[in-house]
Design a protein around this motif. Structure first.
Motif, mmCIF file in Angstrom:
data_model
loop_
_atom_site.group_PDB
_atom_site.id
_atom_site.type_symbol
_atom_site.label_atom_id
_atom_site.label_comp_id
_atom_site.label_asym_id
_atom_site.label_seq_id
_atom_site.Cartn_x
_atom_site.Cartn_y
_atom_site.Cartn_z
ATOM 1 N N SER A 1 0.838 -1.189 0.000
ATOM 2 C CA SER A 1 0.000 0.000 0.000
ATOM 3 C C SER A 1 0.883 1.254 0.000
ATOM 4 C CB SER A 1 -0.880 0.001 1.251
ATOM 5 O OG SER A 1 -1.398 1.280 1.522
ATOM 6 N N PRO A 2 0.423 2.348 -0.638
ATOM 7 C CA PRO A 2 1.200 3.589 -0.558
ATOM 8 C C PRO A 2 1.472 4.018 0.881
ATOM 9 C CG PRO A 2 -0.535 3.790 -2.186
ATOM 10 C CD PRO A 2 -0.774 2.495 -1.476
ATOM 11 N N GLY A 3 0.592 3.619 1.808
ATOM 12 C CA GLY A 3 0.780 3.998 3.194
ATOM 13 C C GLY A 3 1.657 3.059 3.991
ATOM 14 N N TYR A 4 2.166 2.016 3.364
ATOM 15 C CA TYR A 4 2.932 1.014 4.101
ATOM 16 C C TYR A 4 4.294 0.747 3.485
ATOM 17 C CZ TYR A 4 4.045 -3.531 6.214
ATOM 18 O OH TYR A 4 4.655 -4.566 6.853
ATOM 19 N N ALA A 5 4.334 0.460 2.192
ATOM 20 C CA ALA A 5 5.617 0.126 1.567
ATOM 21 C C ALA A 5 5.597 0.535 0.103
ATOM 22 C CB ALA A 5 5.895 -1.373 1.702
ATOM 23 N N PRO A 6 5.545 1.839 -0.183
ATOM 24 C CA PRO A 6 5.493 2.253 -1.585
ATOM 25 C C PRO A 6 6.798 1.973 -2.331
ATOM 26 C CG PRO A 6 5.715 4.172 -0.149
ATOM 27 C CD PRO A 6 5.519 2.985 0.744
ATOM 28 N N VAL A 7 6.678 1.331 -3.476
ATOM 29 C CA VAL A 7 7.813 1.098 -4.370
ATOM 30 C C VAL A 7 7.483 1.784 -5.681
ATOM 31 C CG1 VAL A 7 9.270 -0.601 -5.509
ATOM 32 C CG2 VAL A 7 8.311 -1.107 -3.256
ATOM 33 N N VAL A 8 8.397 2.613 -6.158
ATOM 34 C CA VAL A 8 8.100 3.463 -7.306
ATOM 35 C C VAL A 8 9.229 3.421 -8.326
ATOM 36 C CG1 VAL A 8 6.689 5.031 -5.910
ATOM 37 C CG2 VAL A 8 9.123 5.509 -6.223
ATOM 38 N N ARG A 9 8.919 3.983 -9.477
ATOM 39 C CA ARG A 9 9.908 4.097 -10.553
ATOM 40 C C ARG A 9 9.765 5.490 -11.165
ATOM 41 N NH1 ARG A 9 10.800 -0.289 -15.515
ATOM 42 N NH2 ARG A 9 13.023 0.175 -15.758
ATOM 43 N N PRO A 10 10.843 6.266 -11.198
ATOM 44 C CA PRO A 10 10.741 7.606 -11.787
ATOM 45 C C PRO A 10 10.612 7.542 -13.306
ATOM 46 C CG PRO A 10 13.004 7.120 -11.164
ATOM 47 C CD PRO A 10 12.176 5.986 -10.649
ATOM 48 N N VAL A 11 9.942 8.546 -13.847
ATOM 49 C CA VAL A 11 9.777 8.665 -15.299
ATOM 50 C C VAL A 11 10.152 10.084 -15.686
ATOM 51 C CG1 VAL A 11 8.209 8.399 -17.250
ATOM 52 C CG2 VAL A 11 7.842 7.046 -15.175
ATOM 53 N N ASP A 12 11.053 10.233 -16.673
ATOM 54 C CA ASP A 12 11.457 11.585 -17.050
ATOM 55 C C ASP A 12 10.486 12.177 -18.070
ATOM 56 O OD1 ASP A 12 12.092 10.626 -19.595
ATOM 57 O OD2 ASP A 12 14.250 10.517 -19.198
ATOM 58 N N GLN A 13 10.749 13.396 -18.501
ATOM 59 C CA GLN A 13 9.815 14.100 -19.379
ATOM 60 C C GLN A 13 9.719 13.467 -20.760
ATOM 61 O OE1 GLN A 13 11.061 18.206 -19.340
ATOM 62 N NE2 GLN A 13 9.947 18.644 -17.446
ATOM 63 N N GLN A 14 10.675 12.636 -21.106
ATOM 64 C CA GLN A 14 10.630 11.924 -22.385
ATOM 65 C C GLN A 14 9.954 10.560 -22.260
ATOM 66 O OE1 GLN A 14 13.605 13.679 -21.460
ATOM 67 N NE2 GLN A 14 12.632 15.271 -22.712
ATOM 68 N N GLY A 15 9.481 10.245 -21.042
ATOM 69 C CA GLY A 15 8.811 8.974 -20.833
ATOM 70 C C GLY A 15 9.752 7.810 -20.588
ATOM 71 N N VAL A 16 11.010 8.105 -20.263
ATOM 72 C CA VAL A 16 12.005 7.052 -20.026
ATOM 73 C C VAL A 16 11.983 6.669 -18.550
ATOM 74 C CG1 VAL A 16 14.457 6.442 -20.110
ATOM 75 C CG2 VAL A 16 13.441 7.859 -21.919
ATOM 76 N N TYR A 17 11.917 5.377 -18.278
ATOM 77 C CA TYR A 17 11.863 4.889 -16.910
ATOM 78 C C TYR A 17 13.258 4.812 -16.296
ATOM 79 C CZ TYR A 17 7.020 3.492 -17.596
ATOM 80 O OH TYR A 17 5.670 3.500 -17.831
ATOM 81 N N GLY A 18 13.332 5.144 -15.012
ATOM 82 C CA GLY A 18 14.572 5.015 -14.270
ATOM 83 C C GLY A 18 14.638 3.686 -13.545
ATOM 84 N N GLY A 19 15.344 3.668 -12.410
ATOM 85 C CA GLY A 19 15.457 2.444 -11.629
ATOM 86 C C GLY A 19 14.239 2.246 -10.746
ATOM 87 N N PHE A 20 14.441 1.545 -9.631
ATOM 88 C CA PHE A 20 13.361 1.285 -8.686
ATOM 89 C C PHE A 20 13.766 1.790 -7.315
ATOM 90 C CE2 PHE A 20 12.729 -1.731 -12.057
ATOM 91 C CZ PHE A 20 11.345 -1.833 -12.177
ATOM 92 N N ALA A 21 12.798 2.321 -6.580
ATOM 93 C CA ALA A 21 13.098 2.831 -5.239
ATOM 94 C C ALA A 21 11.962 2.482 -4.295
ATOM 95 C CB ALA A 21 13.292 4.345 -5.276
ATOM 96 N N ARG A 22 12.318 2.052 -3.089
ATOM 97 C CA ARG A 22 11.328 1.905 -2.032
ATOM 98 C C ARG A 22 11.416 3.149 -1.157
ATOM 99 N NH1 ARG A 22 10.333 -2.766 2.661
ATOM 100 N NH2 ARG A 22 8.907 -1.468 3.866
#
Length: 450
Positions: free
Chosen positions: A290-311
């Motif tokens: 859950s976003p309130g418990y263990a959010p894991v995300v991936r950044p996206v730049d303005q060109q739509g390119v995905y970055g790594g992963f972050a908790r």
């Protein structure tokens, strides 16, 4: 309440993955050390909710019709079932679950939509005694997203397909209307005295209301947290931690302008709506907590390119573990997390995958590494009768051996970051819709679906 992306293709397009939402069989071998049950008599397609010693869910019958089911929480045995329907709910929201609200200590009411028998109404809201199924009261419904528990009451969006849409707050024991609110809103958090709602409007915002009177306490536009250009069409999810509400708004590509809406994570104080932190331009990955418990995300730049992963730490928004974009393997993988989410696995079905320590960012030997991931990569929409097409079952996860890419031979109960826990009970459905419960004393926390 979570708005997961019930359509797998949509969810994965947003996260840059190639997996999908589905279920898992064989997860009943939880552990003999705790009270555990399974009930294979239903095909549960919604979330499960519990109160007053009763578990309830929406189940699909073999003929494609829906029913509200109630089980004994301690034993998993069937208490009762009644026909159910959805009237006005959008497919991307998934199948609605009944609302279950404790009315007196140890007693609860299950509130759900029954098919309308006649007249101009499309459904009937029915409250029943949670244990006996005895009808308590009814209310005709034109269109709605479905009932929700809001503290000691039931919140219901009404006339959602009409210009005079509103939310009504009802007493679960009598059906008496306590107060009402114009427009469309969804409950995201509540306690015995207040409720936080997401107001779905051209300028969506979170608003806090005193439950007894309906008095507005504060409001916070989501644009204040993430910036202009919000469009809720891509989906959203909320979860709480301590005194804060954490929200996620997914990106949405406008088919006319081809522009991508503003998206990201943010946190606000439940007490006054002040913004704690924000993480714009990140997408939530699946599966994850859950976003309130263990959010894991991936950044996206303005060109739509995905970055790594972050908790992220849900309390502060700070990164507590990550791997860089250069460490992400090529393609053909699905995310998999162990019980405590301290590692990030890349599952390759029937092949050797890879794994990383989220704390250090370093690769770890994949031998003997296990991870939980979605089981089916091409889920099919539910063959519901008399409903709009495009509804999917709530997802479930299976345990995999990352070294071989095969399902674990001796699977255990899904992890708490996925199931969540309430009063020590963890509840989930498997690939075939069977309902499971384990009372392992896990601390109360939200799961992937809130």
């Amino acid at each position: 309440m979570l708005r997961p992306f019930a359509n797998a293709a949509l969810a994965l397009a947003l996260t840059g993955l190639t997996g999908a939402l589905a279920g898992c069989s064989g997860s009943d071998a939880a552990t003999a050390d705790f009270p555990t049950w399974q009930n294979t008599g239903f095909d549960a397609v919604s979330r499960m909710a519990a109160a007053g010693g009763v578990v309830t869910a929406t189940s699909m019958k073999p003929d494609g019709t829906l029913e509200t089911v109630a089980l004994d929480l301690a034993k998993g045995t069937k208490l009762w079932a009644h026909p159910a329907t959805m009237a006005g709910r959008l497919p991307g929201m998934g199948v609605s679950a009944p609302a279950i609200v404790e009315t007196t200590p140890g007693q609860a009411a299950v509130v759900a939509l029954d098919p309308a028998k006649r007249g101009r109404w499309n459904a009937t809201l029915v409250a029943r005694d949670a244990r006996t199924g005895r009808q308590k009261w009814t209310r005709p419904v034109h269109s709605t997203f479905g009932p929700q528990r809001c503290g000691p009451y039931v919140c219901l969006s009404e006339h959602t397909a009409l210009a005079n849409a509103r939310v009504v707050v009802l007493d679960p024991a009598t059906g008496k209307q306590m107060w009402k609110l114009p427009g469309i809103a969804e409950v995201e958090w509540s306690d015995p005295t207040r409720v936080l709602m997401l107001r779905l409007a051209s300028n969506p915002m979170i608003e806090s209301y005193e439950l007894k009177t309906g008095k507005l306490q504060w409001q916070q536009p989501i644009e204040q947290a993430l910036g202009p250009g919000i469009d809720m069409s891509g989906g959203w999810a909320f979860g709480s931690t301590g005194d804060n509400l954490i929200g996620y708004v997914a990106p949405y590509t406008n088919p006319r302008t081809k522009k991508v809406s503003t998206f990201g994570l943010f946190s606000i104080k439940i007490g006054d709506g002040a913004i704690n932190w924000m993480r714009p331009s990140v997408v939530r990955v699946y599966p994850s907590g859950s976003p309130g418990y263990a959010p894991v995300v991936r950044p996206v730049d303005q060109q739509g390119v995905y970055g790594g992963f972050a908790r992220l730490d849900s309390g502060s928004g700070r990164v507590v573990g990550q791997i860089t974009a250069s460490e992400v393997p090529g393609s053909g993988w699905w995310l998999a997390f162990p019980d405590r989410m301290e590692k990030l696995g890349f599952l390759k079905h029937n092949a050797k995958g890879s794994a990383f320590d989220l704390t250090t960012g370093e690769a770890v030997p994949v031998d003997e590494q296990r991870g939980w991931s979605f089981c089916v990569t091409d889920p099919k929409p539910l063959p519901l009768r008399g409903q709009a097409p495009g509804f999917y079952s709530i997802a479930a996860v299976c345990e995999y051996d990352l070294a071989s890419g095969k399902r674990a031979a001796t699977p255990s109960a899904p992890p708490s970051w996925f199931t969540g826990s309430q009063g020590g009970w963890r509840l989930w459905r498997d690939e075939k819709g069977a309902m499971h419960g384990i009372n392992d004393g896990t601390a109360t926390a939200p799961g992937m679906y809130g």
